[in-house]
Design an enzyme around this catalytic site. Structure first.
Site, PDB file in Angstrom:
ATOM      1  N   LYS A  66      49.917  35.808  39.014  1.00 29.92           N
ATOM      2  CA  LYS A  66      49.834  34.354  39.127  1.00 29.92           C
ATOM      3  C   LYS A  66      49.477  33.712  37.790  1.00 29.92           C
ATOM      4  CE  LYS A  66      46.494  34.228  42.198  1.00 29.92           C
ATOM      5  NZ  LYS A  66      46.191  35.622  42.547  1.00 29.92           N
TER       6      LYS A  66
ATOM      7  N   ARG B 209      42.685  28.971  48.617  1.00 27.20           N
ATOM      8  CA  ARG B 209      42.650  30.379  48.976  1.00 27.20           C
ATOM      9  C   ARG B 209      42.266  30.576  50.430  1.00 27.20           C
ATOM     10  NH1 ARG B 209      41.800  32.861  43.763  1.00 27.20           N
ATOM     11  NH2 ARG B 209      41.701  35.106  43.907  1.00 27.20           N
TER      12      ARG B 209
ATOM     13  N   ARG C  50      44.311  45.805  33.476  1.00 27.97           N
ATOM     14  CA  ARG C  50      44.020  44.435  33.029  1.00 27.97           C
ATOM     15  C   ARG C  50      42.848  44.399  32.070  1.00 27.97           C
ATOM     16  NH1 ARG C  50      44.667  39.770  37.511  1.00 27.97           N
ATOM     17  NH2 ARG C  50      42.674  40.449  38.308  1.00 27.97           N
TER      18      ARG C  50
ATOM     19  N   ARG D  29      37.437  43.036  33.544  1.00 27.39           N
ATOM     20  CA  ARG D  29      36.652  42.158  34.396  1.00 27.39           C
ATOM     21  C   ARG D  29      35.849  43.011  35.355  1.00 27.39           C
ATOM     22  NH1 ARG D  29      40.836  37.963  36.917  1.00 27.39           N
ATOM     23  NH2 ARG D  29      39.530  38.306  38.730  1.00 27.39           N
TER      24      ARG D  29
ATOM     25  N   ARG E  47      38.936  42.704  47.527  1.00 25.26           N
ATOM     26  CA  ARG E  47      39.661  41.469  47.221  1.00 25.26           C
ATOM     27  C   ARG E  47      41.006  41.444  47.927  1.00 25.26           C
ATOM     28  NH1 ARG E  47      39.571  41.892  41.090  1.00 25.26           N
ATOM     29  NH2 ARG E  47      40.893  40.048  41.060  1.00 25.26           N
TER      30      ARG E  47
HETATM   31  P1  ADP Z   1      42.492  37.097  41.144  1.00 25.56           P
HETATM   32  O1  ADP Z   1      43.609  36.180  41.509  1.00 25.56           O
HETATM   33  O2  ADP Z   1      42.883  38.154  40.196  1.00 25.56           O
HETATM   34  O3  ADP Z   1      41.738  37.614  42.333  1.00 25.56           O
HETATM   35  P2  ADP Z   1      40.855  34.876  40.234  1.00 25.56           P
HETATM   36  O4  ADP Z   1      40.511  34.725  38.819  1.00 25.56           O
HETATM   37  O5  ADP Z   1      41.793  33.899  40.826  1.00 25.56           O
HETATM   38  O6  ADP Z   1      41.388  36.360  40.338  1.00 25.56           O
HETATM   39  O7  ADP Z   1      39.530  34.875  41.125  1.00 25.56           O
HETATM   40  C1  ADP Z   1      38.435  35.698  40.850  1.00 25.56           C
HETATM   41  C2  ADP Z   1      37.323  35.461  41.854  1.00 25.56           C
HETATM   42  O8  ADP Z   1      36.860  34.105  41.770  1.00 25.56           O
HETATM   43  C3  ADP Z   1      37.718  35.630  43.325  1.00 25.56           C
HETATM   44  O9  ADP Z   1      37.652  36.964  43.743  1.00 25.56           O
HETATM   45  C4  ADP Z   1      36.682  34.738  44.019  1.00 25.56           C
HETATM   46  O10 ADP Z   1      35.440  35.368  44.126  1.00 25.56           O
HETATM   47  C5  ADP Z   1      36.540  33.575  43.061  1.00 25.56           C
HETATM   48  N1  ADP Z   1      37.471  32.477  43.385  1.00 25.56           N
HETATM   49  C6  ADP Z   1      38.489  32.017  42.617  1.00 25.56           C
HETATM   50  N2  ADP Z   1      39.158  31.017  43.228  1.00 25.56           N
HETATM   51  C7  ADP Z   1      38.564  30.845  44.429  1.00 25.56           C
HETATM   52  C8  ADP Z   1      38.782  29.973  45.552  1.00 25.56           C
HETATM   53  N3  ADP Z   1      39.783  29.075  45.551  1.00 25.56           N
HETATM   54  N4  ADP Z   1      37.959  30.097  46.614  1.00 25.56           N
HETATM   55  C9  ADP Z   1      36.960  30.980  46.643  1.00 25.56           C
HETATM   56  N5  ADP Z   1      36.695  31.824  45.647  1.00 25.56           N
HETATM   57  C10 ADP Z   1      37.473  31.769  44.541  1.00 25.56           C
END
Ligand code: ADP
Ligand code: ZN
Length: 211
Positions: free
Chosen positions: A13, A88, A123, A156, A167
């Site tokens: 993404k 999400r 990553r 990370r 996740r």
């Molecule tokens: P990825 O898409 O690789 O899982 P992100 O950088 O989008 O990584 O998100 C990392 C973490 O940040 C998620 O696992 C969650 O804990 C938090 N997070 C990000 N966006 C949201 C969201 N919209 N709602 C809840 N938690 C979020």
């Protein structure tokens, strides 16, 4: 163009959002990046979010909804934006609806779970500026050194294999239902993630009907 990108963690993404952002001259808004920045800076938000992120759990809806509300009213969002990682959950999507913003399209990038685990293990992220890399698919020019700022590249914390499993589970349970949510609104378009970034980009362009 007001676009939402859905997809499992590590589906690509962020990488696709970055390209589309340059192409259309609109900002990418990544809730994950906003939260990680807060973590790096040690703000209240960062401290609250850490306990969830480290376990591979979602940060509570009200917290991220507030972040997005504040971000979308900023000037640079006037001509459009790309949402990477928001919404999400269904409550987050409902909250976005209530903000009276018309979304043009929702792109889902599909990648199988087995591939996700393999991809995430490669990553890397710059510890200073947050730029993202992949040891195979998007390597830095010098190993472990950021191309942009010279910072050190690290993994990370939430990319550890145990956390990734969590996740993925959270993705299937809480985020995947959004595909139906947006399909019903006739906004959903799907692209299949490929080995190479450029091939995925081609699929994304096709799905969005752009050149
Ligand atoms: P990825 O898409 O690789 O899982 P992100 O950088 O989008 O990584 O998100 C990392 C973490 O940040 C998620 O696992 C969650 O804990 C938090 N997070 C990000 N966006 C949201 C969201 N919209 N709602 C809840 N938690 C979020
Ligand atoms: Zn950097």
């Amino acid at each position: 163009m007001r676009l939402i990108i859905l997809g499992a963690p590590g589906a690509g993404k962020g990488t696709q959002a970055e390209g589309l952002s340059k192409k259309f001259g609109i900002p990418t808004i990544s809730t994950g990046e906003i939260i990680r920045n807060a973590l790096r800076q040690g703000t209240e938000l960062g401290k609250e979010a850490k306990q969830y992120i480290d376990r591979g759990l979602l940060v509570p809806d009200d917290v991220v909804i507030e972040i997005i509300k504040e971000r979308l009213v900023q000037d640079d969002c006037k001509n459009g934006f790309i949402l990477d990682g928001f919404p999400r959950t269904v409550p987050q999507a409902n909250a976005l609806d209530k903000m009276n913003i018309t979304i043009d399209k929702v792109l889902s990038i599909e990648v199988e779970d087995e591939k996700i685990v393999e991809r995430i293990s490669g990553r890397r992220q710059c510890s200073q500026c947050g730029a993202t890399y992949h040891i195979i698919y998007k390597p830095s020019k010098v190993e472990n050194v950021c191309d942009t700022c010279g910072g050190n590249l690290i993994m990370r914390q939430d990319d550890a294999p145990e956390t990734v499993e969590n996740r993925l589970k959270v993705y299937h349970e809480q985020t995947e239902p959004l595909k139906d949510f947006y399909a019903k609104k006739d906004l959903l378009t799907v692209a299949f993630g490929q080995e190479e970034v450029s091939d995925t980009t081609e699929e994304v362009y096709k799905a969005l009907g752009v050149e």
